[in-house]
Write an enzyme that holds these catalytic residues in place. Structure first.
Site, PDB file in Angstrom:
ATOM      1  N   LYS A   1      39.671  32.688  37.003  1.00  0.00           N
ATOM      2  CA  LYS A   1      40.225  32.421  38.333  1.00  0.00           C
ATOM      3  C   LYS A   1      40.584  30.949  38.436  1.00  0.00           C
ATOM      4  O   LYS A   1      39.868  30.082  37.928  1.00  0.00           O
ATOM      5  CB  LYS A   1      39.183  32.762  39.392  1.00  0.00           C
ATOM      6  CG  LYS A   1      39.456  32.213  40.778  1.00  0.00           C
ATOM      7  CD  LYS A   1      38.326  31.356  41.366  1.00  0.00           C
ATOM      8  CE  LYS A   1      37.826  30.229  40.551  1.00  0.00           C
ATOM      9  NZ  LYS A   1      37.054  29.193  41.241  1.00  0.00           N
TER      10      LYS A   1
ATOM     11  N   ASP B   1      32.163  34.019  44.164  1.00  0.00           N
ATOM     12  CA  ASP B   1      33.459  34.357  43.564  1.00  0.00           C
ATOM     13  C   ASP B   1      33.513  35.776  42.996  1.00  0.00           C
ATOM     14  O   ASP B   1      34.575  36.216  42.554  1.00  0.00           O
ATOM     15  CB  ASP B   1      33.798  33.377  42.424  1.00  0.00           C
ATOM     16  CG  ASP B   1      34.108  31.981  42.925  1.00  0.00           C
ATOM     17  OD1 ASP B   1      34.425  31.836  44.122  1.00  0.00           O
ATOM     18  OD2 ASP B   1      34.040  31.030  42.118  1.00  0.00           O
TER      19      ASP B   1
END
EC number: 2.7.1.148
Length: 285
Positions: free
Chosen positions: A12, A137
């Site tokens: 990410k 996350d």
């Protein structure tokens, strides 16, 4: 015959990251645009008679309950398949401690994989709730794509999928602790906050120039103070032709957005003379 399943776990990057303040629970209130790129860990999950075992090609990650992937397996098995076990192999390609959600994406893959491996039939909403309880996350990594994330990062709004074709990512030869960076963040010291409305308008219009122009990360205030090298990498990426450069997450990885492949390749070659972990990436679709 023992079944196994193989999953890709993408890294990410944060294209914008704003912190609105500290919450009563000790976490920070975020507003960030997260985007998956094609830097992948490979996760192999195999059925086992009981227990959880993790192995990896990397000595830099824990293989016990400190690993988010272990915690993910422990949670989903404990809740839905307590008699079963798993063996998990993590082929680690995402740099560790880099602001790229490497541990979170592995955990998300484990949740998805065990759901498939043992035919648990859990819906995405249940999986996302589990993911959010493991780490900030993890929910995004499970949902994937491009999202506007709020709260701790677990409140996700879907964004149109956009392809960023040329991203140079430079991981300096040191790590940063996410907890430490947030602990040292003083919002009164931040000189420039993201204009997320402008970023999202550019994203909607698929205007790469203004997408790049509106990339901001308030955590750079802390990370650059600790390691000025991050600012130097940003400046050099822009000098080599990047539309803009930004630290991802709490760092120290820095990415530059390029319009032309030739420029991106030259930048990669230049940084590879000094850094071990330099990648030419694009969006993961």
């Amino acid at each position: 015959m023992r079944r196994n399943i193989i999953l890709k776990a993408p890294a990410k990057v944060n294209l914008t990251l704003d912190v609105k303040g500290k919450r009563s629970d000790g976490y920070h209130e975020l507003e960030t645009v997260m985007h998956q790129v094609n830097l992948l860990d490979i996760i192999i999950i195999s059925q086992a008679a009981g227990g959880i075992q993790i192995k990896s090609n990397s000595s830099l990650i824990p293989t016990n309950e400190e690993n988010l992937a272990y915690q993910a397996a422990e949670m989903i098995l404990g809740e839905y398949a307590h008699k079963e076990g798993v063996e998990i192999y993590i082929e680690k390609n995402i740099p560790v401690g880099a602001g790229l959600a490497g541990g979170s994406t592995d955990a998300a893959a484990v949740i998805l994989g065990i759901n498939q491996l043992y035919d648990l039939g859990l819906e995405e909403e249940e999986l996302l709730e589990m993911a959010a309880s493991i780490g900030s996350d993890v929910a995004f990594c499970l949902a994937g794509g491009s999202k506007l994330a709020r709260g701790r990062g677990e409140i996700l709004s879907k964004l149109p999928q956009r392809m960023i074709p040329y991203i140079i990512l430079v991981k300096p030869d040191f790590q940063l602790s996410t907890a430490e960076v947030y602990r040292e963040l003083d919002l009164t010291q931040v000189e420039e906050f993201p204009d997320n409305a402008a970023f999202l308008a550019a994203w909607e219009a698929y205007d790469i120039i203004n997408i790049a122009r509106n990339m901001r990360n308030v955590l750079e205030t802390v990370s650059i103070r600790k390691y000025p090298e991050i600012a130097a990498i940003k400046a050099e990426l822009i000098e080599t032709g990047a539309l803009n450069a930004l630290m991802s997450g709490s760092g120290p990885s820095v990415m530059g957005i390029f319009m032309e492949e030739e420029q991106a390749l030259k930048a990669r070659e230049k940084f590879q003379t000094r850094y071990q972990e330099v990648f030419l990436l694009s969006s993961y679709v």
